[in-house]
Design a protein around this motif. Sequence first.
Motif, short mmCIF file in Angstrom:
data_model
loop_
_atom_site.label_atom_id
_atom_site.label_comp_id
_atom_site.label_asym_id
_atom_site.label_seq_id
_atom_site.Cartn_x
_atom_site.Cartn_y
_atom_site.Cartn_z
N UNK A 159 -9.79 1.87 -6.58
CA UNK A 159 -8.86 2.15 -7.69
C UNK A 159 -7.42 1.97 -7.24
N UNK A 160 -7.12 2.42 -6.01
CA UNK A 160 -5.75 2.27 -5.50
C UNK A 160 -5.41 0.77 -5.41
N UNK A 161 -6.35 -0.02 -4.87
CA UNK A 161 -6.12 -1.47 -4.79
C UNK A 161 -5.89 -2.05 -6.18
N UNK A 162 -6.73 -1.65 -7.16
CA UNK A 162 -6.63 -2.22 -8.51
C UNK A 162 -5.33 -1.82 -9.20
N UNK A 163 -4.99 -0.53 -9.08
CA UNK A 163 -3.88 -0.02 -9.89
C UNK A 163 -2.53 -0.15 -9.20
N UNK A 164 -2.52 -0.09 -7.86
CA UNK A 164 -1.22 -0.08 -7.16
C UNK A 164 -1.03 -1.28 -6.24
N UNK A 165 -2.14 -1.96 -5.95
CA UNK A 165 -2.05 -3.15 -5.11
C UNK A 165 -2.29 -2.86 -3.64
N UNK A 166 -2.61 -3.92 -2.89
CA UNK A 166 -2.92 -3.74 -1.47
C UNK A 166 -1.69 -3.27 -0.69
N UNK A 167 -0.49 -3.77 -1.05
CA UNK A 167 0.71 -3.40 -0.27
C UNK A 167 0.95 -1.90 -0.35
N UNK A 168 0.74 -1.33 -1.54
CA UNK A 168 0.94 0.12 -1.69
C UNK A 168 -0.10 0.88 -0.86
N UNK A 169 -1.34 0.37 -0.85
CA UNK A 169 -2.38 1.00 -0.02
C UNK A 169 -1.99 0.96 1.45
N UNK A 170 -1.49 -0.20 1.90
CA UNK A 170 -1.13 -0.34 3.33
C UNK A 170 -0.01 0.63 3.71
N UNK A 171 0.91 0.89 2.77
CA UNK A 171 1.98 1.84 3.06
C UNK A 171 1.41 3.25 3.21
N UNK A 172 0.49 3.61 2.29
CA UNK A 172 -0.15 4.93 2.38
C UNK A 172 -0.90 5.06 3.71
N UNK A 173 -1.54 3.97 4.11
CA UNK A 173 -2.31 3.97 5.35
C UNK A 173 -1.39 4.24 6.56
N UNK A 174 -0.25 3.57 6.58
CA UNK A 174 0.70 3.80 7.68
C UNK A 174 1.23 5.23 7.64
N UNK A 175 1.49 5.74 6.44
CA UNK A 175 2.00 7.12 6.32
C UNK A 175 0.99 8.11 6.90
N UNK A 176 -0.28 7.92 6.53
CA UNK A 176 -1.33 8.83 7.01
C UNK A 176 -1.46 8.73 8.52
#
Length: 181
Positions: A52-69
């Motif tokens: 859902x994150x990929x669909x709604x916010x895109x991969x770049x937003x997911x990658x940012x969340x991943x780095x934050x975590x």
Amino acid sequence: MSSLLQGVNLYLIGMMGVGKTTVGRLLAKQLAYGFVDTDDVIAQAAGKFINQIFDEEGEAAFRQLESDVLSQVCAFTKLTIATGGGIVLRRENWSYLHHGLIVWLDAPVEVIYSRLADDTTRPLLQDSDPQEKLRSLLEQRQPLYAQADIRIAIAQEETPEQIATRVIEAIPSVLKKPVSH
Ligand SMILES: Nc1ncnc2c1ncn2[C@@H]1O[C@H](COP(=O)(O)OP(=O)(O)OP(=O)(O)O)[C@@H](O)[C@H]1O
Ligand SMILES: O=C(O)C1=C[C@@H](O)[C@@H](O)[C@H](O)C1
Ligand SMILES: [Mg+2]
């Protein structure tokens, strides 16, 4: 072994479906470490499934969340951390990963595909030819995964328990020896 590790975190990297989450849980238990799965932390924090994150916010937003975590997780010790398959893509993530020991779980595409063929939860595999997609992702990422401290080459028939044992057996070879005076 956990005393030899002295609380140093273990980061599991590798392709989606290779078993980072499954093996990571077993390793944490054997080492008496905590267990963190970066995909799970992201999904819980966002209140959404990864696809859902990929669909709604895109991969770049997911990658940012991943780095934050990852940046937050690496402040802790005594953890086994199962990362997402694409954690190796961002250079900044390597500075976090190098806080601990990095273990690459490496399996042939055929093994990974046999596990994920019917899986709908990995957004990057929702492709007309998922096996070819896996092949091209692995080709692109292989030099990055290869920067790990330890590589565990996994065969089709190996159980998660056997793989966890091999990881534990490989750890002493990469730990720095204490300086003797
Ligand atoms: N050694 C193994 N033998 C057989 N099946 C396995 C093995 N390791 C993992 N699996 C199965 O393969 C699937 C993917 O495993 P897992 O979720 O642990 O992979 P992952 O590396 O964490 O993937 P992702 O990067 O997408 O999070 C699961 O259904 C799991 O039960
Ligand atoms: O290989 C990848 O890029 C991914 C793997 C999964 O762990 C998830 O982080 C997500 O599906 C992306
Ligand atoms: Mg996982």
